[in-house]
Design an enzyme around this catalytic site. Structure first.
Site, PDB file in Angstrom:
ATOM      1  N   ASP A 151     -11.194 -15.735  35.904  1.00 28.93           N
ATOM      2  CA  ASP A 151     -11.457 -17.341  37.240  1.00 28.93           C
ATOM      3  C   ASP A 151     -12.271 -16.364  38.830  1.00 28.93           C
ATOM      4  O   ASP A 151     -11.458 -16.858  39.489  1.00 28.93           O
ATOM      5  CB  ASP A 151      -9.548 -17.463  37.383  1.00 28.93           C
ATOM      6  CG  ASP A 151     -10.223 -18.963  38.467  1.00 28.93           C
ATOM      7  OD1 ASP A 151     -10.714 -19.186  38.635  1.00 28.93           O
ATOM      8  OD2 ASP A 151      -8.921 -19.381  38.890  1.00 28.93           O
ATOM      9  N   ASP A 186     -16.091 -22.301  38.794  1.00 29.95           N
ATOM     10  CA  ASP A 186     -14.774 -22.061  39.162  1.00 29.95           C
ATOM     11  C   ASP A 186     -14.414 -23.546  38.106  1.00 29.95           C
ATOM     12  O   ASP A 186     -14.346 -24.032  38.633  1.00 29.95           O
ATOM     13  CB  ASP A 186     -14.371 -22.162  40.738  1.00 29.95           C
ATOM     14  CG  ASP A 186     -12.667 -22.186  40.947  1.00 29.95           C
ATOM     15  OD1 ASP A 186     -11.823 -22.175  39.755  1.00 29.95           O
ATOM     16  OD2 ASP A 186     -12.531 -23.034  42.437  1.00 29.95           O
ATOM     17  N   GLU A 193      -4.928 -26.382  37.047  1.00 23.44           N
ATOM     18  CA  GLU A 193      -4.920 -25.013  38.055  1.00 23.44           C
ATOM     19  C   GLU A 193      -5.140 -25.195  39.462  1.00 23.44           C
ATOM     20  O   GLU A 193      -4.276 -24.460  39.727  1.00 23.44           O
ATOM     21  CB  GLU A 193      -6.131 -23.964  37.859  1.00 23.44           C
ATOM     22  CG  GLU A 193      -5.534 -22.758  38.165  1.00 23.44           C
ATOM     23  CD  GLU A 193      -6.421 -22.020  39.302  1.00 23.44           C
ATOM     24  OE1 GLU A 193      -6.184 -21.723  40.250  1.00 23.44           O
ATOM     25  OE2 GLU A 193      -7.729 -23.308  39.912  1.00 23.44           O
ATOM     26  N   GLU A 194      -6.185 -26.023  39.838  1.00 21.13           N
ATOM     27  CA  GLU A 194      -6.349 -26.604  41.077  1.00 21.13           C
ATOM     28  C   GLU A 194      -5.742 -26.590  41.726  1.00 21.13           C
ATOM     29  O   GLU A 194      -5.409 -27.478  42.977  1.00 21.13           O
ATOM     30  CB  GLU A 194      -8.156 -26.893  40.787  1.00 21.13           C
ATOM     31  CG  GLU A 194      -9.306 -26.326  40.814  1.00 21.13           C
ATOM     32  CD  GLU A 194      -9.528 -25.260  41.570  1.00 21.13           C
ATOM     33  OE1 GLU A 194      -8.780 -24.609  42.672  1.00 21.13           O
ATOM     34  OE2 GLU A 194     -10.788 -24.026  40.954  1.00 21.13           O
TER      35      GLU A 194
END
Lengths: 500, 500
Positions: free
Chosen positions: A386, A324, A358-359
């Site tokens: 993802d 990830d 993104e996180e």
């Protein structure tokens, strides 16, 4: 490619109407809904049948797709690049030195690969710093816990918080408690994610992470602890973004590994008084400048039409960000590089986008949509990976277009069927293809997600164990093969996917 | 292609000097030595590195090998054909109706595939029939055992044999006993094959099967029982060829499944008197006519030079003959068919040979060597797959040619290195490539064996559990890919492998 581009551009590609939504949209809901759509387990099915029989795309594409798949498997640079990201650079928390190193290395390496253009595109990102952290049980006995701050949590800068613990299972549980049962205490949310039970999958369980601190604080809690959201039976803490509300006091929030979560639950369910001490160095610095990494293969005939493919370059900090989403980055990157190596320059432009943040905010996703607003009507498709690097199972397909979506789905299913031999042929309708694609999905770009068997994904997700030893090079190469084949056909086929 | 063909043909390709060896050679030793050479466990290694870097064959072969590998994986007909052999036809014991059905179906289907020639080549085969069989313990209690006659065993046509049992571990053990300890009894050989201990691998353990009945009969035993040769912890009996000696009385021989073998050993090691009853309908009929299946892709430039590839079409009767060796047959067949599908007709002839009677006499192997005696000097290489369908790990290479073998090995290793991306790149010197290739190996044909991870092979080998559910279609397709790539390069490369 749009038959009535004007109308569509007006209705669906006008970012001015989208931007406010993006900025006002609670980011945790966005993150959460994307995860839900994308990360349903997809166990692998045996796929013995020939791929090309009776497939309308086979006549044109059986040969290039065979070359692509064979080369992807034999000339597997994805793994060596993932190794660099994971072991030479490491975890790539947004705003960290590692994240910037990764941006620079990717751009330089993509230039050396011979992409027509490789560049960073500016993204202003939030900077959250974990700092030192210690979470301990202080009663009924003293024990240091396997725990970590949730992403975005405030720290305990005025000194550790020590308090009695009250356990609930979930958000509904805390809502049932009276204020005096909670006030001054640490709320412990104990719901356990279950590998084989969709009713207690990621989407349900992650609510404690997303909203736990808000709901606990509303009842006067001084801190929030959750059983780590994951499917492992080890003792990994799993971090991940948590949310605060503007009008509710902010309290620190931590996740506790599975073994120690069991200790807490065992004691608390026997009405033993349990006390925790939470000491977090977490803090947020001013926003900083970072970048999405973008590289292109200019289209042979229609360079202005774009197939965008990518993953997200940032990761959490506890592990190496291998599954990830270092994997997604190298899958997209290597898929495009293979087309260069094979001299398969397609009709349309293939653009690799490695999104930042993104996180912890999706700022890269928003920046891409802004920077390329004028081009979005010419994005014939976008694909994100993802979900790790286990066996590829197929694609999700979401196209926010009432008239076109049914026909689009059929075509994506037909292209996907070319990949039956590697089991990557299941195409399911729905979702935005990935969190980073949400903004461009919302304005009408047909979006695909490359899906993987996620049976073991949440064992490691957001934990210190998200490291490259969890990635099988052969399965990684099959993901590259699937991504490259889908990308090539979408970029090469005569009638663009977003025609209708 | 032989630089000094005359000398070599005289020294190594003269079958007249080989035939007597073939017929006088004790067949059990031949079977046994081939198995030893071929079936050493080859656990899979991770193979992340690119295959083509710095490889001298890459410039010419990276593209066709990529096409071959991609197509093999995507257009996987091997599994559907294996399914036909296993579930529509079933176990293919030499001389059985099923074996003849398989010959006919393969020839017809190969013709439909478009091979230049598909035919049966006559083989006179032994016909052993299992018949009904019951093996029971009669003392200290009554219990039916999971057991089967060993291949080639005589039956008990005059009525069941019932006798007390004496246990030994192995051949050395029976040799240590006095005649009066054995006479009139059933000898039970208890040595257990071990998955992870090469000292007790197949080669060592199978000696009880091969020679047990001879050694027991020499001491006056009335029957022979062995712990089944396999690595499973279930209760499968495993059959397989046993041997008799011309001057020693023939006694019936059976194998006993692992659970029941433990029962016998437990009782016998506590000096409890154990008695068995053995009732076997096994018998041997007169020799019959059968066939090797042969199909060709005529060479583009040098049709007289041949790369022969194959497996063996016969199997034992208890299961479906999926891993032993339906898999090898469809791997070779599909490897060649893919070259047709891809229009990759190589310089030299590719000949698929599905041998008859590997398990119980190697008559097909001998017949091939006889029938094609004049062509053997023009066999530039032969490849057999007879180790199942798990992950391909590479190739063995044996060339009975003192001057040429070192250079040949290097070239095979270089070709093998093209397959690093699928982990099929390990090339080891030694062996005849497979039992069916022994006769042509002995007279100087360079012989390769396609090797698989055999960690689980002996769980099912020769047992009722050798069925198609043990075959993973993707791993099977990787074997096809490896076989096809090696075959194509050997048939296409300018300087033939057997030049020196």
């Amino acid at each position: 490619v749009l038959k009535d581009g004007g109308r569509i551009a007006g209705r669906r590609f006008d970012l001015s109407s989208v931007e406010p939504t993006l900025t006002s949209f609670p980011s945790l809901v966005l993150i959460f809904s994307c995860c839900l759509a994308q990360k349903t387990p997809e166990p692998r099915e045996v796929a013995p049948a020939p791929s090309f029989e009776g497939n309308p795309f086979a006549e044109e594409f059986a040969d290039p797709v065979s070359r692509i798949v064979g080369r992807a498997i034999l000339q597997n640079r994805a793994f060596e690049r993932l190794d660099h990201l994971c072991t030479k650079i490491g975890g790539r928390l947004t705003g960290s030195e590692n994240a910037e190193k990764a941006v620079d290395w990717c751009i330089a390496t993509m230039k050396a690969d011979g992409f027509d253009d490789a560049r960073g595109e500016k993204v202003i990102v939030p900077v959250w710093v974990r700092g030192e952290e210690v979470v301990s049980m202080t009663a009924p006995q003293s024990m240091k816990l396997a725990a970590c701050a949730l992403g975005g949590s405030i720290g305990t800068l005025e000194g550790p918080i020590e308090a009695a613990v009250v356990e609930v299972e979930d958000i509904a549980g805390i809502r049932k408690l009276a204020r005096d049962q909670v006030e001054g205490r640490i709320v412990y949310f104990n719901r356990r994610m279950q590998r084989d039970n969709p009713e207690f999958g990621y989407g349900v369980t992650v609510q404690n992470r997303s909203r736990g601190a808000i709901e606990a604080a509303m009842k006067g809690a001084v801190a929030c602890a959750i059983r780590a959201v994951g499917t492992d039976e080890m003792n990994y803490p799993h971090t991940g973004m948590m949310g605060y509300d503007r009008v509710v006091p902010r309290i620190p929030a931590v996740a506790i590994g599975s073994e120690h979560a069991d200790v807490l639950h065992s004691l608390l369910s026997q009405n033993v008084e349990v006390r925790l001490s939470v000491s977090l160095g977490a803090h947020t610095l001013p926003d900083a400048e970072s970048a999405n990494v973008v590289a292109e293969i200019k289209g042979r005939e229609k360079p202005e039409e774009i197939v965008a493919i990518g993953g997200h370059l940032d990761s959490w900090d506890l592990g190496q960000g291998a599954i990830d989403d270092g994997a997604g980055c190298v899958i997209a990157w290597e898929a495009a590089r293979l087309l260069l190596e094979l001299d398969l320059r397609p009709r349309r432009t293939v653009r690799v986008v490695l999104f930042m943040n993104e996180e912890s905010g999706l700022r890269g996703a928003a920046a891409y949509a802004e920077t390329h607003a004028e081009e979005l009507s010419r994005h014939v498709a976008a694909i994100e990976s993802d979900g790790g690097a286990d066996w590829p199972t197929g694609f999700s397909f979401g196209w926010n277009h009432t008239e076109g979506q049914a026909a689009g789905l059929v075509r994506v299913q037909q292209i996907g069927a070319l990949l039956q031999g590697i089991g990557a042929n299941r195409v399911r309708q729905g979702g935005s293809g990935g969190a980073d694609l949400s903004p461009i999905h919302d304005v009408g770009v047909p979006c695909l997600g490359l899906n993987q068997d996620s049976s073991y994904y949440f064992d490691y997700h957001h934990s210190p164990e998200d490291t490259i030893d969890k990635v099988d090079p052969h399965r990684l190469s099959l993901n590259v093969a699937a991504m490259a084949a889908m990308t090539y056909v979408l970029a090469e086929m005569e009638t663009a996917l977003n025609s209708h």
